[in-house]
Design a protein around this motif. Structure first.
Motif, PDB file in Angstrom:
ATOM      1  N   PRO A  38      27.935  -3.725   6.178  1.00  0.00           N
ATOM      2  CA  PRO A  38      29.042  -3.544   7.130  1.00  0.00           C
ATOM      3  C   PRO A  38      29.194  -4.680   8.133  1.00  0.00           C
ATOM      4  CG  PRO A  38      27.828  -1.495   6.872  1.00  0.00           C
ATOM      5  CD  PRO A  38      27.050  -2.543   6.150  1.00  0.00           C
ATOM      6  N   THR A  42      23.287  -5.611  12.775  1.00  0.00           N
ATOM      7  CA  THR A  42      23.211  -4.147  12.751  1.00  0.00           C
ATOM      8  C   THR A  42      21.849  -3.780  12.138  1.00  0.00           C
ATOM      9  OG1 THR A  42      24.386  -4.154  10.657  1.00  0.00           O
ATOM     10  CG2 THR A  42      25.696  -3.697  12.618  1.00  0.00           C
ATOM     11  N   PRO A  43      21.313  -2.616  12.550  1.00  0.00           N
ATOM     12  CA  PRO A  43      19.907  -2.348  12.221  1.00  0.00           C
ATOM     13  C   PRO A  43      19.611  -2.185  10.726  1.00  0.00           C
ATOM     14  CG  PRO A  43      20.920  -0.456  13.318  1.00  0.00           C
ATOM     15  CD  PRO A  43      21.900  -1.579  13.413  1.00  0.00           C
ATOM     16  N   VAL A  44      20.398  -1.348  10.052  1.00  0.00           N
ATOM     17  CA  VAL A  44      20.097  -1.082   8.639  1.00  0.00           C
ATOM     18  C   VAL A  44      20.235  -2.370   7.821  1.00  0.00           C
ATOM     19  CG1 VAL A  44      20.816   0.224   6.607  1.00  0.00           C
ATOM     20  CG2 VAL A  44      20.786   1.343   8.838  1.00  0.00           C
ATOM     21  N   CYS A  45      21.297  -3.108   8.106  1.00  0.00           N
ATOM     22  CA  CYS A  45      21.548  -4.355   7.362  1.00  0.00           C
ATOM     23  C   CYS A  45      20.400  -5.346   7.539  1.00  0.00           C
ATOM     24  CB  CYS A  45      22.845  -5.002   7.834  1.00  0.00           C
ATOM     25  SG  CYS A  45      24.235  -3.875   7.843  1.00  0.00           S
ATOM     26  N   ARG A 122      28.465  -0.224   1.928  1.00  0.00           N
ATOM     27  CA  ARG A 122      27.325  -0.826   1.209  1.00  0.00           C
ATOM     28  C   ARG A 122      27.582  -0.727  -0.294  1.00  0.00           C
ATOM     29  NH1 ARG A 122      23.861  -1.797   5.235  1.00  0.00           N
ATOM     30  NH2 ARG A 122      24.019  -0.338   6.967  1.00  0.00           N
ATOM     31  N   ALA A 141      27.362   3.489   5.369  1.00  0.00           N
ATOM     32  CA  ALA A 141      26.800   2.499   6.295  1.00  0.00           C
ATOM     33  C   ALA A 141      25.441   2.925   6.841  1.00  0.00           C
ATOM     34  CB  ALA A 141      27.772   2.264   7.442  1.00  0.00           C
ATOM     35  N   SER A 142      25.227   4.220   6.995  1.00  0.00           N
ATOM     36  CA  SER A 142      24.014   4.675   7.682  1.00  0.00           C
ATOM     37  C   SER A 142      22.794   4.796   6.765  1.00  0.00           C
ATOM     38  CB  SER A 142      24.288   6.024   8.357  1.00  0.00           C
ATOM     39  OG  SER A 142      24.829   6.915   7.406  1.00  0.00           O
TER      40      SER A 142
HETATM   41  C1  BEZ Z   1      24.076  -0.204  10.353  1.00  0.00           C
HETATM   42  O1  BEZ Z   1      22.959  -0.595  10.616  1.00  0.00           O
HETATM   43  O2  BEZ Z   1      24.884  -0.915   9.755  1.00  0.00           O
HETATM   44  C2  BEZ Z   1      24.481   1.195  10.723  1.00  0.00           C
HETATM   45  C3  BEZ Z   1      23.562   2.057  11.289  1.00  0.00           C
HETATM   46  C4  BEZ Z   1      23.950   3.342  11.608  1.00  0.00           C
HETATM   47  C5  BEZ Z   1      25.243   3.779  11.354  1.00  0.00           C
HETATM   48  C6  BEZ Z   1      26.138   2.901  10.777  1.00  0.00           C
HETATM   49  C7  BEZ Z   1      25.757   1.608  10.454  1.00  0.00           C
END
Ligand code: BEZ
Length: 211
Positions: A38, A42-45, A122, A141-142
């Protein structure tokens, strides 16, 4: 238009963190994984891109090139890369496409407006050495993706293309495989010298051929 399995992966030119590329030329004879995230910072990415960098040896062993994409610009990507390296204790070793004009995102239908108007979801595309799309996958995204599963799918796809076997549910490397239905019973002994079992006339298994 959504991309379907068996379609030729759309070609494009793009700026990346490793210089400009033409996608098909960049792939060459390799398999490829094109995956979108996304947004930068950002954390997950941050965990995903680092995880892919840490798996480089595994991808190389399978002749697979990886490339990430988001609609952020090159400046942003370049500022984010040190964070990816630090957090995941890696050195980024594959390109990130800067897709500010959304050319790649639109070509691959990576923007799902009811999830986000602006950002790519994603998406994952596994592309064979014939440039055809072998797998598509869409995560929200999450939820960070499971790249061990991506490697497992590549192993299965390459077994099918090189050895005419399919893989059963929850198959893991080293488990028995399924002889594809197009192989006739009389062809099996020559093609699968490690032996085979007939569980049902339509379900014939054999030890993993490349082990
Ligand atoms: C992200 O890291 O991209 C993300 C984390 C939580 C919700 C949506 C996106």
């Amino acid at each position: 238009m959504a991309i379907r399995l068996g379609d030729v992966a759309p070609d494009f030119t793009a700026e990346t963190t490793m210089g400009p590329i033409n996608f098909h030329e960049w792939l060459g004879d390799s398999w490829g994984i094109l995956f979108s995230h996304p947004a930068d910072f950002t954390p997950v990415c941050t965990t995903e891109l680092g995880t892919v960098a840490s798996l480089k040896e595994q991808f190389d062993a399978r002749n697979v090139k990886t490339i990430a994409v988001s609609v952020d610009g090159l400046d942003s990507h370049n500022k984010w890369v040190p964070d990816i390296n630090e957090v995941n204790k890696v050195t980024m070793n594959y390109p990130i496409i800067a897709d500010e004009d959304r050319k790649v995102a639109l070509l691959y239908d990576m923007i799902h407006p009811n999830a986000s108007e602006k950002a790519t979801v994603r998406s994952v595309f596994i592309i064979g050495s014939d440039k055809k799309v072998k797998l598509t996958l869409t995560y929200p995204a999450s939820t960070g993706r499971n790249f061990d599963e991506i490697l497992r799918v590549i192993d299965s796809l390459q077994l099918t293309s090189n050895h005419s076997v399919a893989t059963p549910a929850n198959w893991q490397d080293g488990d028995d495989c399924i002889i594809v239905p197009s192989i006739k019973d009389e062809e099996i002994p020559a093609k699968f010298p490690k032996g085979h079992k007939v569980v049902k006339p339509y379900l014939r298994t054999t030890p993993q051929p490349n082990k």
